[in-house]
Design an enzyme around this catalytic site. Sequence first.
Site, mmCIF file in Angstrom:
data_model
loop_
_atom_site.group_PDB
_atom_site.id
_atom_site.type_symbol
_atom_site.label_atom_id
_atom_site.label_comp_id
_atom_site.label_asym_id
_atom_site.label_seq_id
_atom_site.Cartn_x
_atom_site.Cartn_y
_atom_site.Cartn_z
ATOM 1 N N HIS A 144 -22.402 17.587 16.618
ATOM 2 C CA HIS A 144 -22.615 16.262 17.254
ATOM 3 C C HIS A 144 -21.250 15.671 17.587
ATOM 4 O O HIS A 144 -20.529 15.200 16.708
ATOM 5 C CB HIS A 144 -23.365 15.331 16.297
ATOM 6 C CG HIS A 144 -23.662 13.988 16.902
ATOM 7 N ND1 HIS A 144 -24.923 13.450 16.936
ATOM 8 C CD2 HIS A 144 -22.871 13.058 17.506
ATOM 9 C CE1 HIS A 144 -24.897 12.272 17.525
ATOM 10 N NE2 HIS A 144 -23.640 12.005 17.879
ATOM 11 N N HIS B 61 -18.795 13.385 20.634
ATOM 12 C CA HIS B 61 -18.597 12.642 21.884
ATOM 13 C C HIS B 61 -17.230 13.012 22.457
ATOM 14 O O HIS B 61 -16.206 12.747 21.824
ATOM 15 C CB HIS B 61 -18.652 11.130 21.625
ATOM 16 C CG HIS B 61 -19.977 10.696 21.090
ATOM 17 N ND1 HIS B 61 -21.029 10.355 21.905
ATOM 18 C CD2 HIS B 61 -20.436 10.597 19.816
ATOM 19 C CE1 HIS B 61 -22.074 10.044 21.157
ATOM 20 N NE2 HIS B 61 -21.748 10.191 19.884
ATOM 21 N N LYS C 66 -31.160 14.854 24.084
ATOM 22 C CA LYS C 66 -30.849 13.766 23.163
ATOM 23 C C LYS C 66 -31.720 12.545 23.418
ATOM 24 O O LYS C 66 -31.790 12.066 24.555
ATOM 25 C CB LYS C 66 -29.369 13.391 23.320
ATOM 26 C CG LYS C 66 -28.902 12.240 22.445
ATOM 27 C CD LYS C 66 -28.874 12.616 20.977
ATOM 28 C CE LYS C 66 -28.671 11.394 20.091
ATOM 29 N NZ LYS C 66 -27.298 11.228 19.642
ATOM 30 N N HIS D 59 -26.853 12.271 12.545
ATOM 31 C CA HIS D 59 -26.005 11.391 11.721
ATOM 32 C C HIS D 59 -26.822 10.531 10.760
ATOM 33 O O HIS D 59 -26.833 9.302 10.863
ATOM 34 C CB HIS D 59 -25.071 10.536 12.581
ATOM 35 C CG HIS D 59 -25.665 9.936 13.830
ATOM 36 N ND1 HIS D 59 -26.816 9.210 13.830
ATOM 37 C CD2 HIS D 59 -25.252 9.971 15.116
ATOM 38 C CE1 HIS D 59 -27.082 8.805 15.056
ATOM 39 N NE2 HIS D 59 -26.152 9.272 15.863
HETATM 40 C C1 NCD Z 1 -21.284 6.650 19.581
HETATM 41 C C2 NCD Z 1 -20.436 6.482 20.843
HETATM 42 O O1 NCD Z 1 -19.466 5.702 20.815
HETATM 43 O O2 NCD Z 1 -20.729 7.104 21.864
HETATM 44 N N1 NCD Z 1 -20.942 5.625 18.638
HETATM 45 C C3 NCD Z 1 -21.169 5.650 17.309
HETATM 46 O O3 NCD Z 1 -20.934 4.631 16.644
HETATM 47 N N2 NCD Z 1 -21.593 6.720 16.702
HETATM 48 C C4 NCD Z 1 -22.736 6.650 19.943
HETATM 49 C C5 NCD Z 1 -23.654 7.117 18.836
HETATM 50 O O4 NCD Z 1 -23.658 8.293 18.484
HETATM 51 O O5 NCD Z 1 -24.405 6.297 18.302
HETATM 52 ZN ZN ZN Z 2 -23.039 10.076 18.362
#
Ligand code: NCD
Ligand code: ZN
Length: 349
Positions: A19, A21, A105, A180
């Site tokens: 997972h 970003h 997702k 998460h």
């Molecule tokens: C994530 C993001 O910034 O894209 N932020 C986070 O707090 N985890 C989005 C997410 O996974 O909820």
């Molecule tokens: Zn995330």
Amino acid sequence: MSHIESPDSITLIRPDDWHLHLRDGAAMASVLPHSARQFARAIVMPNLKPPVTTTALASAYRDRILAALPASMQFEPLMTLYLTDNTDPDEIRRAKDTGFIHAVKLYPAGATTNSAAGVTDLRKCYKTLEVMQEVDMPLLVHGEVTDHDIDLFDREAVFIERVMRPLRRDFPELKIVFEHITTRDAAQYVAEAEGPIAATITAHHLLHNRNAIFKGGINPHYYCLPVLKREEHRLALVTAATSGDERFFLGTDSAPHAVHTKEASCGCAGCYTALHAMELYAAAFDEAGALDKLEAFASLNGPNFYDLPVNTGTITLKRETWTVPPTVPMGEQELVPLHGGEQIGWKML
Ligand code: NCD
Ligand code: ZN
């Protein structure tokens, strides 16, 4: 705690991040090498602006990631689609046929960063979910309700009752990753549920409880979604991650945000851990006396769930104190990694 002394170094099969970003453009080019150094592969989140809702968009995003990867590094981005109320069931078949799109997702609309285009009512997606179940396309779930009358700290537990149980009753063969997880409720639900379900756990939710957000003042770099919870929940996550149960595996949820967007009157949610993820997980497992369970969590359980081969090659982590840089570049800007400017006790060689 084991009476056997913990080792000062451990070597693991090369891990993956289930997972992540990565963002896009210059920001992506800055953060990508951090993940590529630590991990062989990562499930790449589709919450870009605009979101990655189609196979064509995922293919173009994948090309940009590979183009930004330094020539000396090897890293495989495992792409995902962003589910909306209107995702065409045929899009799932197209995605499956690519071989490089590994999941879809679910962001409940309004749950987190760039989730405005997310799902307003899962019943609108039932035809799409049917095809996902049929072609074996996993659904990755941001498991929080968005109702403003539900306390922020209860939104994951309420999601289990209101969304997860009906969803799994209606699609018992659909592969689901509860992303998460942050509560004992979610860890227990995943451990006990029947059928193909798993969960990712972040390093920050293993290492910290909600006090971290408020210690000595407001600490925006500990603010993420789902938000850190009470100590009893952190302990339940540590127990799950170190249990050897193959349903639990590594997902950093590393979420880069430029420093001025977090240190603000309305700061963004997300912790940045891609720089030092394995060091942070090693610290958490070491604290639990369970370093021997880290390899399954980081390198075996994920590929097993996704029906992908386990990586070849290894990484080595050493017990060594070093200082996390206070900031790292993010395109033209900077971001603050978790524990920026502080010392941590493990180092990846
Ligand atoms: C994530 C993001 O910034 O894209 N932020 C986070 O707090 N985890 C989005 C997410 O996974 O909820
Ligand atoms: Zn995330």
